[in-house]
Design a protein around this motif. Structure first.
Motif, PDB file in Angstrom:
ATOM      1  N   SER A   1       0.812  -1.218   0.000  1.00 31.60           N
ATOM      2  CA  SER A   1       0.000   0.000   0.000  1.00 31.60           C
ATOM      3  C   SER A   1       0.846   1.270   0.000  1.00 31.60           C
ATOM      4  N   SER A   2       2.147   1.156   0.275  1.00 33.43           N
ATOM      5  CA  SER A   2       3.056   2.313   0.184  1.00 33.43           C
ATOM      6  C   SER A   2       4.489   1.768   0.146  1.00 33.43           C
ATOM      7  N   GLY A   3       5.423   2.648  -0.185  1.00 35.37           N
ATOM      8  CA  GLY A   3       6.832   2.246  -0.114  1.00 35.37           C
ATOM      9  C   GLY A   3       7.190   1.901   1.326  1.00 35.37           C
ATOM     10  N   SER A   4       6.629   2.660   2.262  1.00 32.15           N
ATOM     11  CA  SER A   4       6.917   2.405   3.677  1.00 32.15           C
ATOM     12  C   SER A   4       6.394   1.036   4.099  1.00 32.15           C
TER      13      SER A   4
ATOM     14  N   VAL B   1      19.293   7.638   4.621  1.00 30.11           N
ATOM     15  CA  VAL B   1      18.111   7.014   4.020  1.00 30.11           C
ATOM     16  C   VAL B   1      16.952   7.997   4.060  1.00 30.11           C
ATOM     17  N   TYR B   2      15.907   7.690   3.312  1.00 35.10           N
ATOM     18  CA  TYR B   2      14.665   8.460   3.368  1.00 35.10           C
ATOM     19  C   TYR B   2      14.251   8.607   4.839  1.00 35.10           C
ATOM     20  N   GLY B   3      13.771   9.793   5.230  1.00 27.98           N
ATOM     21  CA  GLY B   3      13.424  10.080   6.617  1.00 27.98           C
ATOM     22  C   GLY B   3      12.448   9.064   7.218  1.00 27.98           C
ATOM     23  N   GLY B   4      11.472   8.630   6.440  1.00 26.52           N
ATOM     24  CA  GLY B   4      10.490   7.668   6.946  1.00 26.52           C
ATOM     25  C   GLY B   4      11.115   6.298   7.173  1.00 26.52           C
ATOM     26  N   THR B   5      12.100   5.953   6.356  1.00 28.83           N
ATOM     27  CA  THR B   5      12.814   4.684   6.551  1.00 28.83           C
ATOM     28  C   THR B   5      13.629   4.773   7.840  1.00 28.83           C
ATOM     29  N   HIS B   6      14.283   5.920   8.052  1.00 30.05           N
ATOM     30  CA  HIS B   6      15.043   6.150   9.281  1.00 30.05           C
ATOM     31  C   HIS B   6      14.104   6.046  10.493  1.00 30.05           C
TER      32      HIS B   6
ATOM     33  N   SER C   1      21.421   8.079  -2.583  1.00 32.54           N
ATOM     34  CA  SER C   1      20.832   8.305  -1.281  1.00 32.54           C
ATOM     35  C   SER C   1      19.998   9.585  -1.322  1.00 32.54           C
ATOM     36  N   ASN C   2      19.145   9.679  -0.337  1.00 31.37           N
ATOM     37  CA  ASN C   2      18.171  10.760  -0.264  1.00 31.37           C
ATOM     38  C   ASN C   2      18.491  11.637   0.933  1.00 31.37           C
ATOM     39  N   PRO C   3      18.811  12.884   0.778  1.00 33.73           N
ATOM     40  CA  PRO C   3      18.762  13.715  -0.421  1.00 33.73           C
ATOM     41  C   PRO C   3      20.139  14.095  -0.974  1.00 33.73           C
TER      42      PRO C   3
ATOM     43  N   VAL D   1      18.121  -2.999  -1.773  1.00 27.31           N
ATOM     44  CA  VAL D   1      18.412  -1.682  -2.358  1.00 27.31           C
ATOM     45  C   VAL D   1      17.097  -0.946  -2.600  1.00 27.31           C
ATOM     46  N   ASP D   2      16.984   0.247  -2.019  1.00 32.12           N
ATOM     47  CA  ASP D   2      15.864   1.133  -2.330  1.00 32.12           C
ATOM     48  C   ASP D   2      16.229   1.871  -3.627  1.00 32.12           C
ATOM     49  N   ASN D   3      15.508   1.545  -4.683  1.00 28.38           N
ATOM     50  CA  ASN D   3      15.829   2.050  -6.033  1.00 28.38           C
ATOM     51  C   ASN D   3      14.864   3.164  -6.457  1.00 28.38           C
ATOM     52  N   THR D   4      14.177   3.731  -5.463  1.00 25.76           N
ATOM     53  CA  THR D   4      13.132   4.727  -5.747  1.00 25.76           C
ATOM     54  C   THR D   4      13.646   5.897  -6.580  1.00 25.76           C
ATOM     55  N   PHE D   5      14.843   6.404  -6.244  1.00 24.36           N
ATOM     56  CA  PHE D   5      15.336   7.627  -6.887  1.00 24.36           C
ATOM     57  C   PHE D   5      15.672   7.447  -8.365  1.00 24.36           C
ATOM     58  N   LEU D   6      15.972   6.238  -8.785  1.00 27.04           N
ATOM     59  CA  LEU D   6      16.373   6.065 -10.187  1.00 27.04           C
ATOM     60  C   LEU D   6      15.318   5.388 -11.041  1.00 27.04           C
TER      61      LEU D   6
ATOM     62  N   VAL E   1      -0.908   8.326  -6.820  1.00 35.08           N
ATOM     63  CA  VAL E   1      -1.036   7.009  -6.179  1.00 35.08           C
ATOM     64  C   VAL E   1       0.046   6.881  -5.113  1.00 35.08           C
ATOM     65  N   VAL E   2      -0.318   6.396  -3.928  1.00 36.72           N
ATOM     66  CA  VAL E   2       0.684   6.014  -2.922  1.00 36.72           C
ATOM     67  C   VAL E   2       0.765   4.485  -2.942  1.00 36.72           C
ATOM     68  N   MET E   3       1.949   3.961  -3.239  1.00 32.23           N
ATOM     69  CA  MET E   3       2.087   2.503  -3.365  1.00 32.23           C
ATOM     70  C   MET E   3       3.550   2.108  -3.255  1.00 32.23           C
ATOM     71  N   GLY E   4       3.812   0.839  -2.964  1.00 29.44           N
ATOM     72  CA  GLY E   4       5.184   0.358  -2.899  1.00 29.44           C
ATOM     73  C   GLY E   4       5.314  -0.998  -3.557  1.00 29.44           C
TER      74      GLY E   4
ATOM     75  N   SER F   1       7.921  14.842  -1.904  1.00 30.24           N
ATOM     76  CA  SER F   1       7.761  13.816  -2.936  1.00 30.24           C
ATOM     77  C   SER F   1       8.618  14.135  -4.170  1.00 30.24           C
ATOM     78  N   LEU F   2       8.573  13.260  -5.127  1.00 27.01           N
ATOM     79  CA  LEU F   2       9.469  13.319  -6.285  1.00 27.01           C
ATOM     80  C   LEU F   2       8.989  12.330  -7.347  1.00 27.01           C
ATOM     81  N   GLY F   3       9.621  12.423  -8.509  1.00 25.85           N
ATOM     82  CA  GLY F   3       9.406  11.389  -9.518  1.00 25.85           C
ATOM     83  C   GLY F   3       8.145  11.541 -10.336  1.00 25.85           C
TER      84      GLY F   3
HETATM   85  C1  LIG Z   1      13.680   6.808  -1.276  1.00 25.04           C
HETATM   86  C2  LIG Z   1      12.333   6.574  -0.666  1.00 25.04           C
HETATM   87  N1  LIG Z   1      12.045   5.361  -0.191  1.00 25.04           N
HETATM   88  C3  LIG Z   1      10.842   5.097   0.376  1.00 25.04           C
HETATM   89  C4  LIG Z   1       9.880   6.077   0.507  1.00 25.04           C
HETATM   90  C5  LIG Z   1       8.561   5.752   1.166  1.00 25.04           C
HETATM   91  O1  LIG Z   1       7.568   5.647   0.207  1.00 25.04           O
HETATM   92  P1  LIG Z   1       6.004   5.974   0.469  1.00 25.04           P
HETATM   93  O2  LIG Z   1       5.878   7.443   0.668  1.00 25.04           O
HETATM   94  O3  LIG Z   1       5.350   5.464  -0.768  1.00 25.04           O
HETATM   95  O4  LIG Z   1       5.621   5.219   1.701  1.00 25.04           O
HETATM   96  C6  LIG Z   1      10.137   7.353   0.004  1.00 25.04           C
HETATM   97  C7  LIG Z   1       9.121   8.416   0.117  1.00 25.04           C
HETATM   98  O5  LIG Z   1       9.395   9.585  -0.094  1.00 25.04           O
HETATM   99  C8  LIG Z   1      11.404   7.602  -0.590  1.00 25.04           C
HETATM  100  O6  LIG Z   1      11.716   8.821  -1.069  1.00 25.04           O
END
Ligand SMILES: Cc1ncc(COP(=O)(O)O)c(C=O)c1O
Length: 416
Positions: free
Chosen positions: A91-94, A116-121, A162-164, A187-192, A221-224, A343-345
């Motif tokens: 339902s989300s990346g998180s 790492v992304y703040g929410g991952t931290h 890495s973010n940011p 590997v979190d590949n969100t940025f690429l 859409v919020v999804m992972g 957000s991004l992308g």
């Molecule tokens: C690199 C990265 N990983 C994971 C997430 C978490 O994703 P979500 O917001 O879909 O839960 C984000 C959200 O900004 C992110 O930038």
């Protein structure tokens, strides 16, 4: 790539590894409707599916949290693009991150890159710890990895870029040490996005995405998603996907699948735009430093050339502005095309100040050790025209650093 419980994957023109990315993006997991011939799949909103006898469903589906046609098709498409046998949508990346961390036994240890992304931290430090999983952060994973590994280490978490701060990690270098100790590499590949980088090809065991970003690409859409090759991982993670239940709706899966079909076009355009903006920033006297892996000056350019498609830099960059935090905030208020937002992308360009927004929850000391200073601005380049984006950044810099005049209200989107 076939789902063991749902072995039917028969698009009329099956996608295969011999096809290029664009062909896979358009066709993988996109069967024509066998009854109507519809080229685009229907949105299957039913939460439950009829059975002819107890335990004998009419088709392959029983209950939509466990699996449904739109999610299945989206997962097949992502698996194809990430060179994986399996993909699981959340339902989300998180939620994808949480599912992976939940698969570890209490007492496990994780090593993670620092920025790492703040929410991952937040999940690593505040949630994982509560169920007995401890995370150690490292700003230089390739150098520290051997000494950070403990007998209880089960997972290494990489975000590259890495973010940011857009630092890169050599996935192969980390994976080869990790695998000697039987440790999984995520590997979190969100940025690429899978268009620019396929971490599994470089030795990672699991690749995760916030689909919310490039894969869906339209900020609606919020999804992972997580993709991987090992059947044991499929057993464990698909069990948790169903048991925890953090799954996307059929509608979101359908929308994200539609977005994914143009990922190659959007990722190419975003890279073109980010390259133009990064070069303009690098040449500006109002900028202290630019972090963009597509620049020859990037400290990890050699890794980009090895790991990214054609050495592409992607659509994300960050830079330190002269004049501190106030100038960073003023810059974001003065852009006319870039919107001040997290957000991004997406197709639209965004700017934000990580120290006060996405990374505000990370203690200053830790933040600055990872290069997230108060004057850092993060930029997500969309797919507008590059000359317009470059001009917008340059005029905002001039106003933020030289003028210092803040216009009324929030962002000046009136002319965008
Ligand atoms: C690199 C990265 N990983 C994971 C997430 C978490 O994703 P979500 O917001 O879909 O839960 C984000 C959200 O900004 C992110 O930038």
């Amino acid at each position: 790539m076939t789902h063991p419980e749902h072995p039917i994957d028969t698009p009329p023109r099956p996608a295969s590894p011999v096809h290029g990315f664009g062909t896979l993006a358009v066709h993988a997991g996109s069967p024509h409707d066998p009854v109507t011939g519809a080229v685009i799949e229907a949105i299957s909103l039913s939460t439950t599916f009829a059975q002819t006898a107890v335990g004998k469903p009419v088709g392959q589906y029983e209950y939509s949290r466990s699996s449904n046609p739109n999610r299945d098709n989206f997962e097949k498409a992502v698996a194809a693009l990430e060179h994986a046998r399996y993909a699981l949508a959340f339902s989300s990346g998180s939620a994808a991150t949480a599912n992976i961390l939940q698969s570890l036994a209490g007492g496990s240890h994780v090593v993670s890159v620092s920025d790492v992304y703040g929410g991952t931290h937040r999940y690593f430090t505040k949630v994982a710890l509560a169920h007995g999983v401890q995370v150690t952060f490292s700003p230089s994973l390739e150098l520290d990895i051997a000494e950070l590994i403990r007998p209880t280490t089960k997972l290494i978490w990489i975000e590259t870029p890495s973010n940011p701060t857009l630092s890169l990690v050599d996935i192969r270098a980390v994976a080869s040490v990790a695998h000697q100790h039987g440790i999984l590499v995520v590997v979190d590949n969100t940025f690429l996005s899978p268009y620019v980088q396929n971490p599994l090809d470089h030795g990672a065991d699991i690749v995760v995405h916030s689909v919310t970003k490039y894969i869906n690409g339209h900020s609606d859409v919020v999804m992972g998603v997580a993709a991987f090759n090992a059947p044991e991982l499929f057993e464990k993670l698909s069990f948790l996907q169903n048991a925890i239940g953090a799954v996307p709706s059929a509608f979101d899966a359908w929308l994200a699948h539609r977005g994914l079909k143009t990922l190659h076009l959007r990722a190419r355009e975003a890279t073109t735009n980010a390259t133009a903006v990064a070069l303009a920033l690098e040449a500006s006297p109002h900028v202290l430093a630019v972090n963009y892996p597509g620049l020859a000056s990037h400290k990890h350019r050699a890794i980009a050339l090895k790991q990214h498609r054609h050495g592409m830099g992607g659509g994300m960059l960050s830079f330190r502005i002269r004049g501190g935090h106030e100038a960073a905030e003023r810059f974001c208020q003065h852009t006319k095309i870039f919107t001040l937002a997290e957000s991004l992308g997406g197709v639209e360009s965004l700017v934000e100040v990580p120290s006060a927004m996405t990374h505000g929850g990370i203690p200053r000391e830790q933040r600055e050790a990872a290069g997230v200073f108060d004057d850092l601005v993060r930029v997500s380049c969309g797919i507008e025209d590059k000359d317009d984006l470059r001009a917008d950044v340059l005029q905002a810099l001039e106003k933020a650093v030289v003028g210092g005049i803040v216009k009324n209200g929030v962002n000046g989107n009136g002319t965008a």
